[in-house]
Design a protein around this motif. Structure first.
Motif, PDB file in Angstrom:
ATOM      1  N   LEU A  15      41.560 -14.870  -4.254  1.00 49.82           N
ATOM      2  CA  LEU A  15      41.450 -13.482  -4.910  1.00 49.82           C
ATOM      3  C   LEU A  15      40.225 -12.890  -4.613  1.00 49.82           C
ATOM      4  O   LEU A  15      39.991 -11.822  -4.977  1.00 49.82           O
ATOM      5  N   ILE A  16      39.355 -13.637  -4.363  1.00 46.67           N
ATOM      6  CA  ILE A  16      37.990 -12.940  -4.168  1.00 46.67           C
ATOM      7  C   ILE A  16      37.728 -11.886  -3.134  1.00 46.67           C
ATOM      8  O   ILE A  16      37.265 -10.388  -3.623  1.00 46.67           O
ATOM      9  N   PRO A  17      38.496 -11.818  -1.911  1.00 47.94           N
ATOM     10  CA  PRO A  17      38.121 -10.617  -1.081  1.00 47.94           C
ATOM     11  C   PRO A  17      38.950  -9.585  -1.622  1.00 47.94           C
ATOM     12  O   PRO A  17      38.446  -8.523  -1.425  1.00 47.94           O
ATOM     13  N   VAL A  18      40.076  -9.634  -2.361  1.00 46.77           N
ATOM     14  CA  VAL A  18      40.974  -8.483  -2.901  1.00 46.77           C
ATOM     15  C   VAL A  18      40.258  -7.964  -4.014  1.00 46.77           C
ATOM     16  O   VAL A  18      40.216  -6.747  -4.398  1.00 46.77           O
ATOM     17  N   SER A  19      39.353  -8.930  -4.963  1.00 43.83           N
ATOM     18  CA  SER A  19      38.681  -8.213  -5.979  1.00 43.83           C
ATOM     19  C   SER A  19      37.402  -7.519  -5.449  1.00 43.83           C
ATOM     20  O   SER A  19      37.076  -6.571  -6.335  1.00 43.83           O
ATOM     21  N   LEU A  20      36.963  -7.887  -4.241  1.00 42.39           N
ATOM     22  CA  LEU A  20      35.648  -7.168  -3.592  1.00 42.39           C
ATOM     23  C   LEU A  20      36.292  -5.850  -3.006  1.00 42.39           C
ATOM     24  O   LEU A  20      35.489  -4.483  -3.381  1.00 42.39           O
ATOM     25  N   MET A  21      37.098  -5.740  -2.555  1.00 37.95           N
ATOM     26  CA  MET A  21      37.806  -4.728  -1.783  1.00 37.95           C
ATOM     27  C   MET A  21      39.185  -4.335  -1.881  1.00 37.95           C
ATOM     28  O   MET A  21      39.956  -4.786  -0.967  1.00 37.95           O
ATOM     29  N   PRO A  22      39.777  -3.855  -2.949  1.00 37.25           N
ATOM     30  CA  PRO A  22      41.188  -3.993  -3.157  1.00 37.25           C
ATOM     31  C   PRO A  22      41.872  -2.624  -2.497  1.00 37.25           C
ATOM     32  O   PRO A  22      43.017  -2.621  -2.508  1.00 37.25           O
ATOM     33  N   LEU A  23      41.252  -1.386  -2.222  1.00 43.85           N
ATOM     34  CA  LEU A  23      41.868  -0.325  -1.527  1.00 43.85           C
ATOM     35  C   LEU A  23      42.211  -0.721  -0.060  1.00 43.85           C
ATOM     36  O   LEU A  23      41.435  -1.046   0.580  1.00 43.85           O
ATOM     37  N   GLY A  24      43.387  -0.460   0.141  1.00 44.40           N
ATOM     38  CA  GLY A  24      43.853  -0.617   1.700  1.00 44.40           C
ATOM     39  C   GLY A  24      44.678  -1.927   1.666  1.00 44.40           C
ATOM     40  O   GLY A  24      44.882  -2.545   2.688  1.00 44.40           O
ATOM     41  N   LYS A  25      44.974  -2.626   0.647  1.00 48.32           N
ATOM     42  CA  LYS A  25      45.562  -4.011   0.520  1.00 48.32           C
ATOM     43  C   LYS A  25      46.997  -3.802  -0.097  1.00 48.32           C
ATOM     44  O   LYS A  25      47.163  -2.902  -0.731  1.00 48.32           O
ATOM     45  N   GLU A  26      47.946  -4.692   0.103  1.00 52.20           N
ATOM     46  CA  GLU A  26      48.863  -5.015  -0.306  1.00 52.20           C
ATOM     47  C   GLU A  26      49.546  -6.080  -0.545  1.00 52.20           C
ATOM     48  O   GLU A  26      49.002  -7.149   0.067  1.00 52.20           O
ATOM     49  N   ILE A  27      50.138  -6.369  -1.833  1.00 51.07           N
ATOM     50  CA  ILE A  27      50.347  -7.766  -2.216  1.00 51.07           C
ATOM     51  C   ILE A  27      51.946  -8.007  -2.226  1.00 51.07           C
ATOM     52  O   ILE A  27      52.768  -7.148  -2.365  1.00 51.07           O
ATOM     53  N   VAL A  28      52.328  -9.002  -1.305  1.00 50.22           N
ATOM     54  CA  VAL A  28      53.851  -9.256  -0.873  1.00 50.22           C
ATOM     55  C   VAL A  28      54.251 -10.549  -1.090  1.00 50.22           C
ATOM     56  O   VAL A  28      53.353 -11.614  -1.110  1.00 50.22           O
ATOM     57  N   PRO A  29      55.418 -10.812  -1.098  1.00 53.88           N
ATOM     58  CA  PRO A  29      55.895 -12.285  -1.281  1.00 53.88           C
ATOM     59  C   PRO A  29      55.437 -12.961  -0.040  1.00 53.88           C
ATOM     60  O   PRO A  29      55.562 -12.475   0.973  1.00 53.88           O
ATOM     61  N   VAL A  30      55.449 -14.267  -0.148  1.00 49.82           N
ATOM     62  CA  VAL A  30      55.189 -15.232   1.166  1.00 49.82           C
ATOM     63  C   VAL A  30      56.279 -15.284   1.978  1.00 49.82           C
ATOM     64  O   VAL A  30      56.066 -15.013   3.185  1.00 49.82           O
ATOM     65  N   ASP A  31      57.340 -15.290   1.493  1.00 50.36           N
ATOM     66  CA  ASP A  31      58.646 -15.167   2.416  1.00 50.36           C
ATOM     67  C   ASP A  31      59.294 -14.100   2.574  1.00 50.36           C
ATOM     68  O   ASP A  31      60.200 -13.904   3.149  1.00 50.36           O
ATOM     69  N   GLY A  32      58.534 -13.061   2.175  1.00 54.19           N
ATOM     70  CA  GLY A  32      59.275 -11.685   2.267  1.00 54.19           C
ATOM     71  C   GLY A  32      58.925 -10.897   3.752  1.00 54.19           C
ATOM     72  O   GLY A  32      58.078 -11.368   4.520  1.00 54.19           O
ATOM     73  N   PRO A  33      59.477  -9.601   3.894  1.00 52.81           N
ATOM     74  CA  PRO A  33      59.024  -8.827   4.911  1.00 52.81           C
ATOM     75  C   PRO A  33      57.739  -8.279   4.914  1.00 52.81           C
ATOM     76  O   PRO A  33      57.169  -8.175   3.891  1.00 52.81           O
TER      77      PRO A  33
END
Length: 136
Positions: free
Chosen positions: A108-126
């Motif tokens: 979680l550290i990289p997304v806590s430092l730079m959250p914009l331009g990121k997307e959270i998706v299911p591991v098994d999903g598209p």
């Protein structure tokens, strides 16, 4: 297994981390110009509640505004949230059972430092990159 890890995570740190992101989001919503940061903080708060079974990927396309926004976020809230993740990871890594939880904190550290331009998706999903680097 993911369900068990998520429940243990929620009890031993996930709730507190999500509350930290929620406080950051509320502060961002009060300051009108930082509303996009508030939405990013809410996305991460939900992810911090239930992280196992989901992953973080970069959104496609060039986002020059995201770079500027990430620098502002890093200075205002990102560094403090990342410190919270490091401290929680150290506390969780003390026991053998807590090692997977500590690794999730480190994830979680990289997304806590730079959250914009990121997307959270299911591991098994598209949208999740495969071994070839291309999304499914």
């Amino acid at each position: 297994m993911r369900l068990i890890l998520n429940i243990i995570w929620l009890i031993f740190g996930g709730l507190w981390l999500a509350l930290g992101y929620l406080v950051a989001a509320l502060i961002c919503f009060v300051l009108i110009i930082t509303i996009p940061f508030g939405f990013a903080a809410l996305r991460i708060a939900v992810y911090a509640l239930w992280p196992f079974g989901r992953t973080i990927v970069d959104k496609p396309g060039v986002r020059p505004g995201a770079l500027i926004g990430n620098i502002i976020w890093l200075l205002v809230a990102g560094i403090w949230l990342a410190i919270g993740h490091v401290l929680t990871a150290i506390a969780m890594a003390i026991t053998i059972v807590g090692i997977p939880l500590a690794l999730a904190n480190l994830k979680l550290i990289p997304v806590s430092l730079m959250p914009l331009g990121k997307e959270i998706v299911p591991v098994d999903g598209p949208g999740v990159p495969t071994a070839s680097g291309f999304p499914r």
